[in-house]
Scaffold this motif. Structure first.
Motif, PDB file in Angstrom:
ATOM      1  N   GLY A   1       0.804  -1.217   0.000  1.00 50.37           N
ATOM      2  CA  GLY A   1       0.000   0.000   0.000  1.00 50.37           C
ATOM      3  C   GLY A   1       0.837   1.267   0.000  1.00 50.37           C
ATOM      4  N   ARG A   2       2.109   1.154   0.400  1.00 47.97           N
ATOM      5  CA  ARG A   2       3.016   2.295   0.426  1.00 47.97           C
ATOM      6  C   ARG A   2       4.318   2.015  -0.306  1.00 47.97           C
ATOM      7  NH1 ARG A   2       5.356   3.859   5.054  1.00 47.97           N
ATOM      8  NH2 ARG A   2       5.448   1.718   5.676  1.00 47.97           N
ATOM      9  N   VAL A   3       4.843   0.792  -0.130  1.00 42.49           N
ATOM     10  CA  VAL A   3       6.159   0.446  -0.663  1.00 42.49           C
ATOM     11  C   VAL A   3       6.040  -0.726  -1.627  1.00 42.49           C
ATOM     12  CG1 VAL A   3       8.485  -0.352  -0.079  1.00 42.49           C
ATOM     13  CG2 VAL A   3       7.328   1.290   1.405  1.00 42.49           C
ATOM     14  N   LEU A   4       6.585  -0.536  -2.819  1.00 41.28           N
ATOM     15  CA  LEU A   4       6.694  -1.614  -3.797  1.00 41.28           C
ATOM     16  C   LEU A   4       8.096  -2.188  -3.668  1.00 41.28           C
ATOM     17  CD1 LEU A   4       5.831  -3.254  -6.309  1.00 41.28           C
ATOM     18  CD2 LEU A   4       6.731  -1.374  -7.692  1.00 41.28           C
ATOM     19  N   GLU A   5       8.182  -3.486  -3.447  1.00 36.38           N
ATOM     20  CA  GLU A   5       9.472  -4.165  -3.373  1.00 36.38           C
ATOM     21  C   GLU A   5       9.541  -5.190  -4.490  1.00 36.38           C
ATOM     22  OE1 GLU A   5      10.971  -4.588   0.972  1.00 36.38           O
ATOM     23  OE2 GLU A   5       8.850  -5.147   0.941  1.00 36.38           O
ATOM     24  N   ILE A   6      10.695  -5.261  -5.113  1.00 38.08           N
ATOM     25  CA  ILE A   6      10.927  -6.251  -6.162  1.00 38.08           C
ATOM     26  C   ILE A   6      12.146  -7.058  -5.731  1.00 38.08           C
ATOM     27  CG2 ILE A   6      11.347  -6.674  -8.602  1.00 38.08           C
ATOM     28  CD1 ILE A   6      10.219  -3.805  -9.090  1.00 38.08           C
ATOM     29  N   PHE A   7      11.931  -8.322  -5.437  1.00 40.03           N
ATOM     30  CA  PHE A   7      12.997  -9.210  -4.991  1.00 40.03           C
ATOM     31  C   PHE A   7      13.459 -10.057  -6.158  1.00 40.03           C
ATOM     32  CE2 PHE A   7      10.239  -8.403  -1.368  1.00 40.03           C
ATOM     33  CZ  PHE A   7      11.149  -7.990  -0.407  1.00 40.03           C
ATOM     34  N   GLY A   8      14.740 -10.275  -6.245  1.00 36.74           N
ATOM     35  CA  GLY A   8      15.327 -11.071  -7.315  1.00 36.74           C
ATOM     36  C   GLY A   8      16.825 -10.852  -7.285  1.00 36.74           C
ATOM     37  N   ASN A   9      17.454 -10.880  -8.449  1.00 37.47           N
ATOM     38  CA  ASN A   9      18.907 -10.687  -8.504  1.00 37.47           C
ATOM     39  C   ASN A   9      19.331  -9.329  -7.957  1.00 37.47           C
ATOM     40  OD1 ASN A   9      19.195 -13.185  -9.633  1.00 37.47           O
ATOM     41  ND2 ASN A   9      19.279 -12.430 -11.729  1.00 37.47           N
TER      42      ASN A   9
END
Length: 95
Positions: A18-26
């Motif tokens: 709702g506030r923070v977009l996180e993209i996990f990966g390399n």
């Protein structure tokens, strides 16, 4: 929004609270809705879509094939929620 939305595309996990977009990966990335712009373009003639996230000092571009996009309907819903949060933030970044 109180619930976390997630989507998995290939080796990337998207998470939005709702506030923070996180993209996990390399190369993990975090973006706050107040300091980001989101653009989703396509599909092009081959069905590919491009997701671009611009934030203070950075720009991230990801391309997805038609098959990847169709196999992950959660991604479109997550990105719509992110765009809604960006649009509803009165102090958003104009970059």
């Amino acid at each position: 929004m109180n619930d976390e939305i997630t989507a998995v595309v290939g080796h990337q996990l998207y998470s939005f609270d709702g506030r923070v977009l996180e993209i996990f990966g390399n190369y993990p990335k975090r973006f706050h809705v107040r300091y980001m712009r989101l653009s989703v373009t396509g599909p092009d003639r081959k069905g590919r879509r491009t997701v671009e996230i611009a934030a203070v000092g950075t720009r991230v571009t990801m391309s997805y094939t038609a098959a990847e996009w169709e196999q992950t309907p959660d991604l479109a819903a997550l990105l719509e929620a992110v765009q809604t949060a960006i649009d509803s933030n009165p102090g958003r970044w104009s970059g």
